[in-house]
Design a protein around this motif. Structure first.
Motif, short mmCIF file in Angstrom:
data_model
loop_
_atom_site.label_atom_id
_atom_site.label_comp_id
_atom_site.label_asym_id
_atom_site.label_seq_id
_atom_site.Cartn_x
_atom_site.Cartn_y
_atom_site.Cartn_z
N VAL A 290 0.85 -1.19 0.00
CA VAL A 290 0.00 0.00 0.00
C VAL A 290 0.89 1.25 0.00
O VAL A 290 1.75 1.40 0.86
N GLN B 110 -4.68 6.43 -1.41
CA GLN B 110 -4.06 5.14 -1.14
C GLN B 110 -4.07 4.32 -2.41
O GLN B 110 -5.14 4.03 -2.95
N THR C 205 -3.09 0.75 -3.74
CA THR C 205 -2.75 -0.60 -3.29
C THR C 205 -2.44 -1.46 -4.50
O THR C 205 -3.28 -1.60 -5.40
N TYR D 160 -1.68 -5.17 -5.77
CA TYR D 160 -1.89 -6.55 -5.34
C TYR D 160 -1.06 -7.50 -6.21
O TYR D 160 -0.91 -7.28 -7.40
#
Length: 192
Positions: A74, A163, A165, A167
């Motif tokens: 993150v 934010q 993020t 993955y």
């Protein structure tokens, strides 16, 4: 006597500074061990099986559940690329590319961590639903006012954070690779 008073003064200053820095490090241990790329910061130790003591203290105090190192990372931005705090009264353009990841999301959050996307609208931008240029780059917009292309509509007033993020990525997950670039954040206009 004068020497003793000076010594006590130095001891008092040392104690205040020491306790103050300890409290700061323990209340937001993310400050230590941060990886910074432009306005973005990430704390890869948060997802490790053995985080450093400051990161562990932050996780315990915040009650945070973090992604494991192999699951993702993150990145958080509190300011634009010029260093100005993000303000909900302004429109921001994020452009560039993201590091290689199977999937990513971009969400706008209030300082208390709540999502500030407009109710009834999309709550985050996702890599699978983004229009891109031929070279793979993208332009994203975050604002309260209508914006072209990939737009995340937000609500309210005051400061916010972004934010990003990533993955299922090997970046910063112990494989020896690193993130070289993340999208820049440019303030385009501010309204009332």
């Amino acid at each position: 006597m004068r020497f003793v008073l000076k010594l006590l003064g130095f001891v008092a200053v040392a104690l205040i500074v020491g306790f103050g820095l300890s409290y700061y490090a323990l209340s937001d241990g993310r400050v230590l061990g941060a990886v910074r790329v432009g306005p973005w910061a990430a704390w890869p130790a948060m997802g490790s099986s053995a985080p450093d003591p400051y990161t562990r203290a932050y996780l315990v105090r915040a009650g945070a559940l973090q992604l494991g190192q192999s699951e993702g990372i993150v990145f958080t931005a509190l300011s634009d690329s010029d260093g100005h705090p993000l303000d909900r009264n302004c429109r921001y353009r994020l452009e560039g590319a993201t590091p290689v990841a199977s999937f990513w999301t971009l969400v706008a959050l209030a300082p208390d961590g709540s999502n500030i996307a407009t109710r009834g609208g999309q709550q985050a931008l996702q890599s699978r639903h983004i229009a891109r240029a031929n070279d793979g780059s993208m332009a994203l917009y975050v604002s309260r006012t209508l914006a072209p292309e990939n737009w995340l509509e937000i609500d309210g007033t005051g400061a916010f954070e972004l934010q990003l993020t990533l993955y299922d990525t090997s970046n910063l997950s112990g494989s020896g690779t690193s993130v070289q670039a993340l999208p820049s954040i440019s303030k385009e206009a501010c309204g009332a």
